[in-house]
Design an enzyme around this catalytic site. Structure first.
Site, short mmCIF file in Angstrom:
data_model
loop_
_atom_site.label_atom_id
_atom_site.label_comp_id
_atom_site.label_asym_id
_atom_site.label_seq_id
_atom_site.Cartn_x
_atom_site.Cartn_y
_atom_site.Cartn_z
CG ASN A 128 -1.91 1.18 1.16
OD1 ASN A 128 -1.57 2.30 0.80
ND2 ASN A 128 -3.16 0.91 1.51
CG HIS A 158 -9.86 -3.06 0.64
ND1 HIS A 158 -9.34 -3.46 1.86
CD2 HIS A 158 -8.93 -2.23 0.10
CE1 HIS A 158 -8.15 -2.90 2.03
NE2 HIS A 158 -7.87 -2.16 0.97
CE LYS A 162 -7.57 -5.65 -1.19
NZ LYS A 162 -6.66 -5.62 -2.33
N GLY A 167 -3.22 -6.88 1.33
CA GLY A 167 -1.78 -7.01 1.51
C GLY A 167 -1.26 -6.04 2.55
CB THR A 168 -2.22 -2.57 3.41
OG1 THR A 168 -1.88 -2.08 2.11
CG2 THR A 168 -1.84 -1.54 4.44
#
Length: 252
Positions: A128, A158, A162, A167-168
């Site tokens: 991110n 999100h 998605k 990943g963040t």
């Protein structure tokens, strides 16, 4: 600073608009898989007045080697896909082009490839790439050091389509040495991206929250990274490497 952009999806288009508006950068080209927009001007397509070349190209019209020879850039910003690095990585590293990757998910092989490229050129990766969420990560690590026994939960929100865990959020969990079960995911509507780290103390609660209001935030983060990487030697860099000097400064 001459910039090449990999990827031109929803986020890539928002990032392109930010680069086109930056006075210290020139968007030279955009490289995307599809050929429908080949040779069109990104500024014209996006309705933005700019003197940048910003030509949209694809493998159907030009290969990567020729692209980098005929249209040289100082930096490549990657918002394509996890497979994208294989299409240009070696060619960019051989030419000493800085690579800024904002890909959310890389597997171990792809991360290993990034580190290999970092032996030849400056390589930066952030799942991110917004400045705010990386500031949140730094602050969360600091608070955890102050209160190592505190209860911590991570919430990530999100847009409904998605796939997979953010990943963040995974990066935050890893940085705080938390099990991934501590990540709570919400998918709803068109939420761009929201991350919250909740610290549960016995008699108080601290919440660190970052929300991306628009995808342009990713473009601002990418340019922040690009500017701070200028003059850096070859190596593998993360956002914390760019923020650490600021946190080390004494507050007057």
């Amino acid at each position: 600073m001459k910039v090449g952009l990999m990827g031109f999806g929803k986020t890539g288009r928002s990032v392109a608009s930010v680069i086109l508006a930056a006075k210290d950068c020139s968007l030279e080209w955009i490289y995307r898989r599809g050929s429908a927009l080949d040779h069109r001007s990104a500024s014209e397509f996006l309705g933005i007045e700019s003197a940048d070349r910003a030509t949209i190209l694809s493998p159907s019209s030009i290969d990567v080697d020729t692209l980098l020879e005929q249209h040289p850039v100082d930096i490549i910003i990657d918002f394509s896909s996890s497979e994208g690095i294989w299409t240009y990585g070696d060619q960019a590293a051989e030419r000493g082009i800085t690579i800024v990757s904002a890909i959310s998910h890389y597997n171990s092989e792809e991360i290993g490839f990034l580190r290999k490229l970092a032996l030849l050129t400056t390589v930066f990766w952030s799942p991110n790439i917004t400045l705010g969420v990386n500031y949140l990560l730094f602050s969360a690590r600091l608070l955890q050091k102050i209160a190592p026994e505190v209860d911590i939960e991570i919430v990530e929100e999100h847009f409904s389509n998605k796939q997979g865990v953010s990943g963040t959020a995974v990066k935050i969990a890893n940085a705080l040495e938390l099990e991934h079960e501590k990540i709570n995911s919400i998918r709803a509507g068109g939420i761009v991206g929201k991350h919250e780290v909740i610290f549960g103390f016995p008699f108080q609660t601290v919440r660190l929250v970052h929300e991306s209001i628009s995808r342009e935030a990713f473009g601002n983060g990418a340019l922040f990274a690009a500017r701070h990487l200028s003059g850096k030697p070859a190596g593998f860099y993360k956002f914390e490497d760019l923020l650490a000097p600021y946190f080390a400064q004494q507050i007057a």
